[in-house]
Design a protein around this motif. Structure first.
Motif, PDB file in Angstrom:
ATOM      1  N   ASN A 100      -5.875   9.174   8.392  1.00 30.39           N
ATOM      2  CA  ASN A 100      -4.592   8.783   7.810  1.00 30.39           C
ATOM      3  C   ASN A 100      -4.334   7.290   8.012  1.00 30.39           C
ATOM      4  N   ILE A 101      -5.214   6.467   7.438  1.00 30.92           N
ATOM      5  CA  ILE A 101      -5.035   5.031   7.566  1.00 30.92           C
ATOM      6  C   ILE A 101      -3.858   4.569   6.714  1.00 30.92           C
ATOM      7  N   ASN A 102      -3.198   3.549   7.192  1.00 27.57           N
ATOM      8  CA  ASN A 102      -2.150   2.908   6.405  1.00 27.57           C
ATOM      9  C   ASN A 102      -2.875   1.990   5.426  1.00 27.57           C
ATOM     10  N   SER A 103      -3.072   2.452   4.209  1.00 21.05           N
ATOM     11  CA  SER A 103      -3.912   1.744   3.241  1.00 21.05           C
ATOM     12  C   SER A 103      -3.398   0.346   2.917  1.00 21.05           C
ATOM     13  N   SER A 104      -2.122   0.076   3.158  1.00 20.60           N
ATOM     14  CA  SER A 104      -1.612  -1.273   2.900  1.00 20.60           C
ATOM     15  C   SER A 104      -2.163  -2.284   3.905  1.00 20.60           C
ATOM     16  N   LEU A 105      -2.770  -1.804   4.993  1.00 21.74           N
ATOM     17  CA  LEU A 105      -3.297  -2.691   6.035  1.00 21.74           C
ATOM     18  C   LEU A 105      -4.814  -2.890   5.940  1.00 21.74           C
ATOM     19  N   PHE A 106      -5.435  -2.317   4.895  1.00 19.23           N
ATOM     20  CA  PHE A 106      -6.888  -2.353   4.782  1.00 19.23           C
ATOM     21  C   PHE A 106      -7.342  -2.944   3.457  1.00 19.23           C
ATOM     22  N   ALA A 107      -8.462  -3.661   3.509  1.00 19.66           N
ATOM     23  CA  ALA A 107      -9.091  -4.179   2.293  1.00 19.66           C
ATOM     24  C   ALA A 107      -9.953  -3.102   1.647  1.00 19.66           C
ATOM     25  N   ASP A 108     -10.469  -2.192   2.463  1.00 18.15           N
ATOM     26  CA  ASP A 108     -11.235  -1.043   2.012  1.00 18.15           C
ATOM     27  C   ASP A 108     -10.937   0.092   2.990  1.00 18.15           C
ATOM     28  N   SER A 109     -11.766   1.082   3.097  1.00 18.12           N
ATOM     29  CA  SER A 109     -11.456   2.208   3.984  1.00 18.12           C
ATOM     30  C   SER A 109     -11.808   1.937   5.445  1.00 18.12           C
ATOM     31  N   THR A 110     -12.288   0.737   5.747  1.00 14.33           N
ATOM     32  CA  THR A 110     -12.728   0.418   7.102  1.00 14.33           C
ATOM     33  C   THR A 110     -12.151  -0.873   7.658  1.00 14.33           C
ATOM     34  N   HIS A 111     -12.054  -1.903   6.831  1.00 14.94           N
ATOM     35  CA  HIS A 111     -11.763  -3.247   7.307  1.00 14.94           C
ATOM     36  C   HIS A 111     -10.305  -3.645   7.105  1.00 14.94           C
ATOM     37  N   PRO A 112      -9.601  -3.938   8.200  1.00 20.51           N
ATOM     38  CA  PRO A 112      -8.215  -4.406   8.062  1.00 20.51           C
ATOM     39  C   PRO A 112      -8.145  -5.732   7.310  1.00 20.51           C
ATOM     40  N   ASN A 113      -7.128  -5.847   6.460  1.00 19.05           N
ATOM     41  CA  ASN A 113      -6.869  -7.098   5.758  1.00 19.05           C
ATOM     42  C   ASN A 113      -6.042  -8.009   6.679  1.00 19.05           C
ATOM     43  N   ILE A 114      -5.492  -9.088   6.143  1.00 14.38           N
ATOM     44  CA  ILE A 114      -4.704 -10.010   6.974  1.00 14.38           C
ATOM     45  C   ILE A 114      -3.544  -9.287   7.639  1.00 14.38           C
ATOM     46  N   SER A 115      -2.841  -8.427   6.899  1.00 15.20           N
ATOM     47  CA  SER A 115      -1.716  -7.681   7.485  1.00 15.20           C
ATOM     48  C   SER A 115      -2.192  -6.717   8.561  1.00 15.20           C
ATOM     49  N   GLY A 116      -3.322  -6.066   8.329  1.00 14.99           N
ATOM     50  CA  GLY A 116      -3.882  -5.161   9.327  1.00 14.99           C
ATOM     51  C   GLY A 116      -4.299  -5.896  10.586  1.00 14.99           C
ATOM     52  N   GLN A 117      -4.926  -7.061  10.419  1.00 15.53           N
ATOM     53  CA  GLN A 117      -5.302  -7.877  11.570  1.00 15.53           C
ATOM     54  C   GLN A 117      -4.058  -8.330  12.329  1.00 15.53           C
ATOM     55  N   ALA A 118      -2.972  -8.632  11.604  1.00 18.36           N
ATOM     56  CA  ALA A 118      -1.713  -9.015  12.262  1.00 18.36           C
ATOM     57  C   ALA A 118      -1.175  -7.860  13.094  1.00 18.36           C
ATOM     58  N   ASP A 119      -1.219  -6.644  12.537  1.00 20.49           N
ATOM     59  CA  ASP A 119      -0.741  -5.486  13.292  1.00 20.49           C
ATOM     60  C   ASP A 119      -1.643  -5.200  14.489  1.00 20.49           C
ATOM     61  N   MET A 120      -2.937  -5.432  14.342  1.00 21.07           N
ATOM     62  CA  MET A 120      -3.842  -5.274  15.481  1.00 21.07           C
ATOM     63  C   MET A 120      -3.486  -6.284  16.577  1.00 21.07           C
ATOM     64  N   TYR A 121      -3.180  -7.506  16.185  1.00 21.54           N
ATOM     65  CA  TYR A 121      -2.802  -8.518  17.174  1.00 21.54           C
ATOM     66  C   TYR A 121      -1.506  -8.128  17.886  1.00 21.54           C
ATOM     67  N   LYS A 122      -0.542  -7.607  17.140  1.00 19.30           N
ATOM     68  CA  LYS A 122       0.706  -7.133  17.765  1.00 19.30           C
ATOM     69  C   LYS A 122       0.404  -6.035  18.788  1.00 19.30           C
ATOM     70  N   ARG A 123      -0.493  -5.124  18.422  1.00 13.26           N
ATOM     71  CA  ARG A 123      -0.878  -4.030  19.339  1.00 13.26           C
ATOM     72  C   ARG A 123      -1.581  -4.584  20.577  1.00 13.26           C
ATOM     73  N   LEU A 124      -2.398  -5.611  20.383  1.00 14.55           N
ATOM     74  CA  LEU A 124      -3.065  -6.261  21.502  1.00 14.55           C
ATOM     75  C   LEU A 124      -2.034  -6.821  22.480  1.00 14.55           C
ATOM     76  N   GLN A 125      -1.002  -7.446  21.968  1.00 13.96           N
ATOM     77  CA  GLN A 125       0.042  -8.007  22.815  1.00 13.96           C
ATOM     78  C   GLN A 125       0.799  -6.913  23.581  1.00 13.96           C
ATOM     79  N   ILE A 126       0.998  -5.760  22.945  1.00 11.36           N
ATOM     80  CA  ILE A 126       1.709  -4.664  23.590  1.00 11.36           C
ATOM     81  C   ILE A 126       0.854  -4.019  24.681  1.00 11.36           C
ATOM     82  N   ASP A 127      -0.396  -3.697  24.343  1.00 14.18           N
ATOM     83  CA  ASP A 127      -1.243  -2.933  25.250  1.00 14.18           C
ATOM     84  C   ASP A 127      -1.975  -3.776  26.284  1.00 14.18           C
ATOM     85  N   CYS A 128      -2.143  -5.061  26.009  1.00 14.24           N
ATOM     86  CA  CYS A 128      -2.883  -5.949  26.921  1.00 14.24           C
ATOM     87  C   CYS A 128      -2.075  -7.219  27.167  1.00 14.24           C
TER      88      CYS A 128
END
Length: 180
Positions: free
Chosen positions: A150-178
């Motif tokens: 159940n990927i949030n398709s708005s955050l991906f360029a394809d079914s595997t690779h996060p786009n700029i928005s996905g990378q931004a959300d990953m960075y936010k998660r990095l700040q929260i968890d680490c």
């Protein structure tokens, strides 16, 4: 932009596969490792990622590179290409310990086409290490299901690779968890 250089005693090496590398992100300054680099200018940051990489492909870096540059920490996002087992992850952790590097082990981001359940629900939690739950950042409503389809398709360029928005959300998660 492409650069090859050596940096002695980096504070952190971001290691991984095409997701860490930022495939499909046209401007690499927007990948989660480079967002970290920009926000932490006092830190020496190296990105050591390549599309198609798996954990067995990273292990030789302990004898050819990381044992020489001696990073303080290695941030590892690996598993989208398969190959993760508890023995391989433990060998990676042991190799980090041998060079004095702290291992930060991340959950894979959500994706379709291959289950991440074993990697994210079993292997990574068993290591009991600090790491970002990137699957939460990239799932619909921040709630990955059991097969991580159940990927949030708005955050991906394809079914595997996060786009700029996905990378931004990953960075936010990095700040929260680490936060450290």
């Amino acid at each position: 932009e492409f650069g090859v250089y050596s940096q002695k005693n980096p504070d952190i090496v971001f290691a991984g596969d095409s997701i860490t590398e930022g495939v499909y992100v046209n401007d690499r300054q927007y990948t989660y490792p480079n967002r970290y680099r920009k926000d932490m200018p006092s830190k020496r940051v190296v990105v050591s990622a390549r599309g198609g990489q798996d954990i067995s492909g990273l292990m030789p870096l302990f004898t050819s590179e990381w044992n020489i540059v001696r990073p303080k920490a290695i941030s590892l996002l690996i598993g989208a290409n398969g190959g993760n087992t508890s023995a391989r992850l433990q060998a990676f952790k042991d190799a980090c310990d041998n060079i004095g590097a702290t291992l930060i082990l991340h959950y894979c981001s959500c994706r379709t086409g291959r289950s991440m359940a074993d990697n994210n629900n079993t292997l990574i939690p068993a290591m009991n290490l600090e790491g970002a739950r990137f699957d939460w950042a990239t799932a619909v409503d921040n709630t990955p299901n059991s097969d991580y389809s159940n990927i949030n398709s708005s955050l991906f360029a394809d079914s595997t690779h996060p786009n700029i928005s996905g990378q931004a959300d990953m960075y936010k998660r990095l700040q929260i968890d680490c936060p450290s």
